[in-house]
Design an enzyme around this catalytic site. Structure first.
Site, PDB file in Angstrom:
ATOM      1  N   CYS A 138       0.010 -11.132  11.237  1.00 42.83           N
ATOM      2  CA  CYS A 138      -1.166 -11.018  12.092  1.00 42.83           C
ATOM      3  C   CYS A 138      -0.916 -11.699  13.434  1.00 42.83           C
ATOM      4  CB  CYS A 138      -2.372 -11.643  11.396  1.00 42.83           C
ATOM      5  SG  CYS A 138      -2.985 -10.617  10.042  1.00 42.83           S
ATOM      6  N   CYS A 176      -0.828 -15.552   7.748  1.00 37.76           N
ATOM      7  CA  CYS A 176       0.356 -14.748   7.423  1.00 37.76           C
ATOM      8  C   CYS A 176       1.194 -14.511   8.678  1.00 37.76           C
ATOM      9  CB  CYS A 176      -0.033 -13.443   6.720  1.00 37.76           C
ATOM     10  SG  CYS A 176      -0.202 -12.000   7.780  1.00 37.76           S
ATOM     11  N   CYS A 204      -6.228 -16.106   9.384  1.00 33.81           N
ATOM     12  CA  CYS A 204      -5.122 -15.628   8.538  1.00 33.81           C
ATOM     13  C   CYS A 204      -3.848 -16.337   8.956  1.00 33.81           C
ATOM     14  CB  CYS A 204      -4.941 -14.111   8.639  1.00 33.81           C
ATOM     15  SG  CYS A 204      -3.676 -13.512   7.477  1.00 33.81           S
TER      16      CYS A 204
HETATM   17  N1  LIG Z   1       3.471 -14.489   3.069  1.00 31.12           N
HETATM   18  C1  LIG Z   1       3.458 -13.224   3.772  1.00 31.12           C
HETATM   19  C2  LIG Z   1       2.093 -12.592   3.546  1.00 31.12           C
HETATM   20  C3  LIG Z   1       1.934 -11.263   4.292  1.00 31.12           C
HETATM   21  C4  LIG Z   1       0.659 -10.561   3.832  1.00 31.12           C
HETATM   22  O1  LIG Z   1       0.590 -10.142   2.655  1.00 31.12           O
HETATM   23  N2  LIG Z   1      -0.338 -10.451   4.709  1.00 31.12           N
HETATM   24  C5  LIG Z   1      -1.609  -9.938   4.246  1.00 31.12           C
HETATM   25  C6  LIG Z   1      -2.731 -10.501   5.132  1.00 31.12           C
HETATM   26  S1  LIG Z   1      -2.843  -9.784   6.709  1.00 31.12           S
HETATM   27  C7  LIG Z   1      -1.676  -8.462   4.190  1.00 31.12           C
HETATM   28  O2  LIG Z   1      -2.628  -7.912   3.666  1.00 31.12           O
HETATM   29  N3  LIG Z   1      -0.702  -7.764   4.731  1.00 31.12           N
HETATM   30  C8  LIG Z   1      -0.667  -6.336   4.748  1.00 31.12           C
HETATM   31  C9  LIG Z   1       0.156  -5.870   5.940  1.00 31.12           C
HETATM   32  O3  LIG Z   1       0.604  -6.733   6.696  1.00 31.12           O
HETATM   33  O4  LIG Z   1       0.298  -4.677   6.132  1.00 31.12           O
HETATM   34  C10 LIG Z   1       3.712 -13.438   5.256  1.00 31.12           C
HETATM   35  O5  LIG Z   1       3.301 -14.472   5.776  1.00 31.12           O
HETATM   36  O6  LIG Z   1       4.373 -12.580   5.857  1.00 31.12           O
HETATM   37 ZN   LIG Z   2      -2.528 -11.680   8.127  1.00 28.78          ZN
END
Ligand SMILES: N[C@@H](CCC(=O)N[C@@H](CS)C(=O)NCC(=O)O)C(=O)O
Ligand SMILES: [Zn+2]
Ligand SMILES: [Zn+2]
Length: 191
Positions: free
Chosen positions: A53, A50, A48
């Site tokens: 994480c 993002c 991931c």
């Molecule tokens: N582009 C954003 C995407 C964040 C995102 O949507 N993460 C996903 C993958 S882990 C998710 O499901 N997030 C829910 C959360 O973080 O609670 C970032 O990088 O912060």
């Molecule tokens: Zn993530």
């Protein structure tokens, strides 16, 4: 030197074991480690990109998979855990001392509620499901990766046999949309 995607990806992927049934995760503290016991292998394990994480230092991606929440227990030093962002869908429980995320849990109504998110690299055991795909790849730009490096990053995943997506894999996106459709009253026969 080219940036590391993740230690579990950089030098090729080691397949997991279909008979492996779980193990322990530890945070990075040198003493009084938080310990999590998992009574299950992970599923949907993936890279991931993002920003939310947990990633090991120097890596562009996290490796994160899911286990049923009933298979997760905190077996040592629970008092060191704290939720990173209580407003997020995934409540990521991190060690207050070393910052490692031990497990992420969803409490609100959501297609993945009932599954906890974990990082198997925190375990010494071998046999965890290997990464299946890469998600949220374009998100690494938001953390400073140069847009022109993206072809190289995607090529690295391809080279180890992983598909890349900028959200999640088709299987997981279909699960999310099925949940959304059912919430709006649509009923599917023979799911
Ligand atoms: N582009 C954003 C995407 C964040 C995102 O949507 N993460 C996903 C993958 S882990 C998710 O499901 N997030 C829910 C959360 O973080 O609670 C970032 O990088 O912060
Ligand atoms: Zn993530
Ligand atoms: Zn720690």
């Amino acid at each position: 030197m080219a940036p590391s995607i993740h230690p579990l990806i950089d030098n090729g992927i080691t397949p997991g074991s279909s008979t492996f049934s779980g193990g322990k995760l530890h945070c990075h503290c040198t003493s009084d480690q938080v310990e999590i016991t998992l009574n299950s292998n992970v599923a949907h394990n993936h890279a991931c990109g993002c920003s939310k994480c947990w990633k090991p230092p120097g890596s562009l991606f996290s490796i994160v998979g899911v286990v049923p929440r009933d298979a997760v227990s905190v077996t040592a030093n629970a008092s060191k855990l704290s939720i990173v962002d209580k407003e997020a869908t995934i409540q990521r429980n991190a060690c207050k001392v070393c910052g490692v995320h031990l497990f992420g849990r969803i409490e609100r109504d959501h297609p993945f509620r009932g599954l906890d998110f974990v990082h198997v690299e925190l375990s010494d055991e071998k046999g965890w499901q290997e990464p299946q795909f890469a998600g949220f790849v374009s998100s690494i730009i938001e953390q400073g990766s140069h847009p022109k490096e993206m072809d190289e990053v995607r090529a690295k995943f391809k080279a180890v046999g992983l598909q890349t997506y900028d959200v999640l894999s088709p299987v997981l996106m279909d699960l999310i949309s099925t949940f959304t459709a059912q919430k709006s009253g649509i009923r599917f026969a023979n799911l």
